[in-house]
Write a protein that holds these residues in place. Sequence first.
Motif, short mmCIF file in Angstrom:
data_model
loop_
_atom_site.label_atom_id
_atom_site.label_comp_id
_atom_site.label_asym_id
_atom_site.label_seq_id
_atom_site.Cartn_x
_atom_site.Cartn_y
_atom_site.Cartn_z
N GLU A 141 0.96 -1.22 -0.03
CA GLU A 141 0.22 0.08 0.08
C GLU A 141 0.78 1.29 0.06
OE1 GLU A 141 -3.10 2.14 2.95
OE2 GLU A 141 -3.32 -0.12 2.83
N LYS A 142 2.15 1.46 0.71
CA LYS A 142 2.65 2.54 0.81
C LYS A 142 3.51 2.42 -0.58
CE LYS A 142 3.65 2.17 5.78
NZ LYS A 142 4.66 1.86 6.93
N MET A 143 3.96 1.38 -1.17
CA MET A 143 4.44 1.68 -2.37
C MET A 143 3.58 2.15 -3.45
SD MET A 143 7.73 0.99 -2.07
CE MET A 143 7.82 1.57 -0.63
N VAL A 144 2.42 1.78 -3.62
CA VAL A 144 1.20 2.15 -4.47
C VAL A 144 1.14 3.92 -4.19
CG1 VAL A 144 -1.19 2.11 -4.95
CG2 VAL A 144 0.30 0.02 -4.59
N LEU A 145 1.19 4.14 -2.82
CA LEU A 145 0.90 5.60 -2.57
C LEU A 145 2.01 6.46 -3.07
CD1 LEU A 145 -0.55 5.34 1.15
CD2 LEU A 145 -1.70 5.83 -0.88
N GLY A 146 3.30 6.00 -3.14
CA GLY A 146 4.30 6.69 -3.76
C GLY A 146 4.35 6.55 -5.32
N GLU A 147 3.58 6.11 -5.89
CA GLU A 147 3.67 5.86 -7.44
C GLU A 147 3.46 7.22 -8.07
OE1 GLU A 147 4.15 4.13 -10.94
OE2 GLU A 147 4.53 3.08 -8.91
N PRO A 148 2.58 8.06 -7.69
CA PRO A 148 2.46 9.36 -8.38
C PRO A 148 3.80 10.08 -8.31
CG PRO A 148 0.44 8.71 -7.09
CD PRO A 148 1.49 7.80 -6.73
N LEU A 149 4.37 9.95 -7.19
CA LEU A 149 5.70 10.93 -7.12
C LEU A 149 6.73 10.23 -8.03
CD1 LEU A 149 7.10 12.96 -5.88
CD2 LEU A 149 7.74 11.51 -4.09
N MET A 150 6.69 8.73 -8.02
CA MET A 150 7.71 8.33 -8.98
C MET A 150 7.38 8.72 -10.53
SD MET A 150 10.37 5.97 -9.63
CE MET A 150 10.57 4.82 -8.14
N GLN A 151 6.05 8.74 -10.66
CA GLN A 151 5.76 9.09 -12.23
C GLN A 151 6.18 10.58 -12.58
OE1 GLN A 151 4.88 7.33 -14.86
NE2 GLN A 151 4.56 5.42 -13.25
N GLN A 152 5.98 11.28 -11.65
CA GLN A 152 6.24 12.71 -11.79
C GLN A 152 7.86 12.77 -11.72
OE1 GLN A 152 5.26 14.52 -7.89
NE2 GLN A 152 3.24 15.58 -9.14
N ALA A 167 14.44 17.04 -11.42
CA ALA A 167 14.45 15.72 -11.62
C ALA A 167 15.16 14.80 -10.56
CB ALA A 167 15.03 15.06 -12.93
N GLU A 168 16.44 15.67 -10.02
CA GLU A 168 17.12 15.14 -8.84
C GLU A 168 16.54 15.25 -7.39
OE1 GLU A 168 21.22 16.59 -6.98
OE2 GLU A 168 21.38 16.13 -9.02
N SER A 169 15.83 16.60 -7.50
CA SER A 169 15.13 16.60 -6.26
C SER A 169 13.87 15.42 -6.16
CB SER A 169 14.40 18.05 -6.32
OG SER A 169 13.82 18.38 -5.11
N LEU A 170 13.14 15.50 -7.12
CA LEU A 170 12.06 14.41 -7.18
C LEU A 170 12.59 12.93 -6.81
CD1 LEU A 170 9.75 15.66 -9.99
CD2 LEU A 170 9.17 15.52 -7.67
N PHE A 171 13.77 12.42 -7.46
CA PHE A 171 14.38 11.45 -7.03
C PHE A 171 14.80 11.33 -5.84
CE2 PHE A 171 13.94 10.56 -11.75
CZ PHE A 171 13.50 9.10 -11.84
N GLN A 172 15.08 12.30 -5.07
CA GLN A 172 15.55 12.19 -3.74
C GLN A 172 14.37 12.13 -2.92
OE1 GLN A 172 18.64 12.38 -2.44
NE2 GLN A 172 17.97 12.01 -0.48
N ALA A 173 13.26 12.63 -3.29
CA ALA A 173 11.94 12.69 -2.17
C ALA A 173 11.46 11.17 -2.25
CB ALA A 173 11.06 13.64 -3.00
N ILE A 174 11.57 10.66 -3.67
CA ILE A 174 11.27 9.28 -3.62
C ILE A 174 12.02 8.38 -2.74
CG2 ILE A 174 11.35 7.14 -5.11
CD1 ILE A 174 10.46 9.13 -7.45
N SER A 175 13.30 8.69 -2.76
CA SER A 175 14.29 7.79 -2.03
C SER A 175 14.04 7.95 -0.61
CB SER A 175 15.77 8.42 -2.27
OG SER A 175 16.69 7.74 -1.48
N GLN A 176 13.73 9.29 0.06
CA GLN A 176 13.19 9.37 1.30
C GLN A 176 11.96 8.74 1.64
OE1 GLN A 176 13.62 13.63 1.77
NE2 GLN A 176 15.91 13.69 1.62
#
Length: 68
Positions: free
Chosen positions: A6-17, A45-54
């Motif tokens: 569920e947590k991974m699914v919730l993070g999917e929109p950020l991954m797509q961005q 792009a770098e900022s968004l991938f850092q947010a995903i990582s966190q």
Amino acid sequence: MDDLQEKMVLGEPLMQQAIEALRRYHQARDTLAPIEEVERLRVVAESLFQAISQYQLRALGGHSATCH
């Protein structure tokens, strides 16, 4: 659905961005856009991938350096 899935699914929109931001960066770089625009897109792009990582680190029970 289990909690982790569920947590991974919730993070999917950020991954797509982030993926879309990376595409825009590569497109700008490949079409020789102005260097300021290419750099801006790279930072986004770098900022968004850092947010995903966190997010994923927290979702897996780890601790990120900062939590805004």
